[in-house]
Design a protein around this motif. Structure first.
Motif, PDB file in Angstrom:
ATOM      1  N   VAL A  38       1.059  -0.925  -0.068  1.00  0.00           N
ATOM      2  CA  VAL A  38      -0.275  -0.003   0.238  1.00  0.00           C
ATOM      3  C   VAL A  38       0.716   1.676   0.147  1.00  0.00           C
ATOM      4  O   VAL A  38       0.675   2.115  -0.572  1.00  0.00           O
ATOM      5  CB  VAL A  38      -1.286  -0.562   0.937  1.00  0.00           C
ATOM      6  CG1 VAL A  38      -1.361   1.152   1.682  1.00  0.00           C
ATOM      7  CG2 VAL A  38      -1.553  -1.395   0.853  1.00  0.00           C
ATOM      8  N   ILE A  39       2.027   1.050   0.531  1.00  0.00           N
ATOM      9  CA  ILE A  39       2.852   1.977   0.769  1.00  0.00           C
ATOM     10  C   ILE A  39       3.707   2.578  -0.326  1.00  0.00           C
ATOM     11  O   ILE A  39       3.655   3.812  -0.733  1.00  0.00           O
ATOM     12  CB  ILE A  39       4.215   2.127   1.754  1.00  0.00           C
ATOM     13  CG1 ILE A  39       3.266   2.473   3.580  1.00  0.00           C
ATOM     14  CG2 ILE A  39       4.789   3.115   1.539  1.00  0.00           C
ATOM     15  CD1 ILE A  39       4.118   1.879   4.805  1.00  0.00           C
ATOM     16  N   GLY A  76       0.273   8.044   5.766  1.00  0.00           N
ATOM     17  CA  GLY A  76      -1.302   7.112   6.742  1.00  0.00           C
ATOM     18  C   GLY A  76      -0.708   6.304   6.275  1.00  0.00           C
ATOM     19  O   GLY A  76      -0.664   5.950   7.903  1.00  0.00           O
ATOM     20  N   PHE A  77      -0.200   5.693   5.502  1.00  0.00           N
ATOM     21  CA  PHE A  77      -0.187   4.249   5.642  1.00  0.00           C
ATOM     22  C   PHE A  77       1.314   3.799   6.589  1.00  0.00           C
ATOM     23  O   PHE A  77       1.241   3.431   7.296  1.00  0.00           O
ATOM     24  CB  PHE A  77      -0.568   3.348   4.309  1.00  0.00           C
ATOM     25  CG  PHE A  77      -1.953   3.483   4.078  1.00  0.00           C
ATOM     26  CD1 PHE A  77      -2.573   2.977   4.785  1.00  0.00           C
ATOM     27  CD2 PHE A  77      -2.719   3.321   2.900  1.00  0.00           C
ATOM     28  CE1 PHE A  77      -4.081   2.499   4.389  1.00  0.00           C
ATOM     29  CE2 PHE A  77      -3.051   4.171   2.099  1.00  0.00           C
ATOM     30  CZ  PHE A  77      -4.570   2.938   2.568  1.00  0.00           C
ATOM     31  N   GLU A  78       1.954   4.207   6.170  1.00  0.00           N
ATOM     32  CA  GLU A  78       3.196   4.734   6.884  1.00  0.00           C
ATOM     33  C   GLU A  78       2.846   4.884   8.876  1.00  0.00           C
ATOM     34  O   GLU A  78       3.459   3.800   9.047  1.00  0.00           O
ATOM     35  CB  GLU A  78       4.512   5.334   6.664  1.00  0.00           C
ATOM     36  CG  GLU A  78       4.717   5.615   5.221  1.00  0.00           C
ATOM     37  CD  GLU A  78       5.263   6.948   3.917  1.00  0.00           C
ATOM     38  OE1 GLU A  78       6.088   5.808   4.112  1.00  0.00           O
ATOM     39  OE2 GLU A  78       5.510   7.966   5.662  1.00  0.00           O
ATOM     40  N   ASP A 140      -7.456  -2.175  12.141  1.00  0.00           N
ATOM     41  CA  ASP A 140      -7.709  -1.785  14.157  1.00  0.00           C
ATOM     42  C   ASP A 140      -7.718  -0.436  13.845  1.00  0.00           C
ATOM     43  O   ASP A 140      -8.044  -0.353  12.686  1.00  0.00           O
ATOM     44  CB  ASP A 140      -6.091  -1.993  14.419  1.00  0.00           C
ATOM     45  CG  ASP A 140      -5.334  -1.295  13.609  1.00  0.00           C
ATOM     46  OD1 ASP A 140      -5.142   0.172  13.961  1.00  0.00           O
ATOM     47  OD2 ASP A 140      -4.406  -1.749  12.606  1.00  0.00           O
ATOM     48  N   ASP A 141      -8.410   0.182  14.853  1.00  0.00           N
ATOM     49  CA  ASP A 141      -9.354   1.089  14.730  1.00  0.00           C
ATOM     50  C   ASP A 141      -8.175   2.189  14.948  1.00  0.00           C
ATOM     51  O   ASP A 141      -8.858   3.641  13.075  1.00  0.00           O
ATOM     52  CB  ASP A 141      -9.261   1.399  16.701  1.00  0.00           C
ATOM     53  CG  ASP A 141      -9.902   1.034  17.017  1.00  0.00           C
ATOM     54  OD1 ASP A 141     -11.243  -0.305  16.631  1.00  0.00           O
ATOM     55  OD2 ASP A 141     -10.680   0.475  18.658  1.00  0.00           O
ATOM     56  N   PHE A 142      -7.287   2.425  14.127  1.00  0.00           N
ATOM     57  CA  PHE A 142      -5.898   3.349  14.072  1.00  0.00           C
ATOM     58  C   PHE A 142      -6.127   3.621  12.547  1.00  0.00           C
ATOM     59  O   PHE A 142      -6.455   4.254  12.124  1.00  0.00           O
ATOM     60  CB  PHE A 142      -5.115   3.099  14.648  1.00  0.00           C
ATOM     61  CG  PHE A 142      -3.483   4.628  14.557  1.00  0.00           C
ATOM     62  CD1 PHE A 142      -3.715   5.794  14.559  1.00  0.00           C
ATOM     63  CD2 PHE A 142      -3.081   4.140  12.587  1.00  0.00           C
ATOM     64  CE1 PHE A 142      -3.095   6.672  14.272  1.00  0.00           C
ATOM     65  CE2 PHE A 142      -2.386   4.658  12.873  1.00  0.00           C
ATOM     66  CZ  PHE A 142      -2.069   6.510  13.255  1.00  0.00           C
ATOM     67  N   ALA A 143      -5.875   2.110  11.755  1.00  0.00           N
ATOM     68  CA  ALA A 143      -6.115   1.842  10.767  1.00  0.00           C
ATOM     69  C   ALA A 143      -7.433   1.971   9.770  1.00  0.00           C
ATOM     70  O   ALA A 143      -7.379   2.299   8.995  1.00  0.00           O
ATOM     71  CB  ALA A 143      -5.400   0.705  10.291  1.00  0.00           C
TER      72      ALA A 143
END
Ligand code: Y39
Ligand code: FE
Ligand code: FE
Ligand code: FE
Length: 240
Positions: A38-39, A76-78, A140-143
């Protein structure tokens, strides 16, 4: 195990995965590759839109704006990887995208705008939308929060390609057919390559394939292809 509903969600996903252990070594190992994909994908999308801004000077400002969104997605994905204490396997991800990346670059060198748009704005964006849609319920909630913001942007990137190709449909048709024939089989291979890691993240391959087909079929329809063409084009190389 795969139970599909009309929403494109599996039963597993509807249950909202209370049992995913985001801290397990198995999860983190798979995440190191999926997160890297994704990154790297966001980085290449950034570069691709900058290249498209050169090729399509009348849409330069729009395309530069899209390329900046892609860099934000990458950041964001990092952060998602760091949050899980995962180091992304970027070498793996570069290999993963190599063929599609090379085809984009060759097309850009030849000034083939239609092929470039098909690769980035249709194929890669639909792949991203499918992956992010399937990931959100099991993240997960963050992602999840990050990915929800990103997927909205990806729809606008897909829309850019659709609108341009719709406006140039008749003269682009033959090049779209050829670019589809060359590049869609690569996507199915990429999906096969990542399927086992995706499964560890509770993302089922069948759900990814279905969501991709829905997005891509809708895009082809919006551009102007008829149902018969869409069936033929979107299944091309599915069994490769
Ligand atoms: O336009 C974009 O932002 C797309 C580049 C990003 C690529 C996302 C690639 C997603 C494939 C992930 C497969 C995980 C199962
Ligand atoms: Fe299953
Ligand atoms: Fe993006
Ligand atoms: Fe995008």
């Amino acid at each position: 195990m795969y139970h599909i509903f009309r929403s494109g969600r599996t039963m597993q996903q509807l249950a909202n995965q209370p049992d995913i252990d985001f801290k397990s070594e198995t999860y983190k190992d798979a995440y190191s590759r999926v997160n890297a994909i994704v990154i790297e994908g966001e980085q290449e999308a950034h570069e691709n839109y900058l290249k498209l801004a050169e090729l399509l000077s009348e849409h330069k400002d729009d395309l530069i704006r899209l390329s900046k969104m892609e860099s934000r997605h990458k950041k964001g994905f990092e952060a998602c990887g760091r949050n899980l204490q995962v180091t992304p396997d970027l070498e793996f991800a570069k290999q993963f995208f190599a063929q599609l990346h090379q085809n984009f670059q060759i097309a850009a060198q030849e000034g083939k705008i239609v092929t470039c748009l098909l690769i980035q704005s249709l194929i890669i964006e639909c792949f991203a939308i499918a992956a992010y849609n399937i990931y959100i319920p099991v993240a997960d909630d963050f992602a999840r929060k990050i990915t929800e913001g990103v997927v909205k942007d990806e729809y606008s990137h897909l829309n850019f390609g659709e609108v341009w190709l719709k406006e140039h449909f008749e003269e682009s048709k033959a090049e779209l057919e050829e670019a589809n024939r060359q590049n869609l089989p690569i996507v199915w291979q990429m999906l096969n390559q990542v399927a086992d890691d995706a499964e560890v993240l509770a993302m089922e391959k069948e759900a990814l394939v279905e969501d991709f087909m829905i997005q891509y079929g809708e895009a082809l329809s919006n551009i102007g292809f008829n149902t018969r063409d869409i069936m033929r084009l979107s299944a091309y190389g599915l069994r490769a």
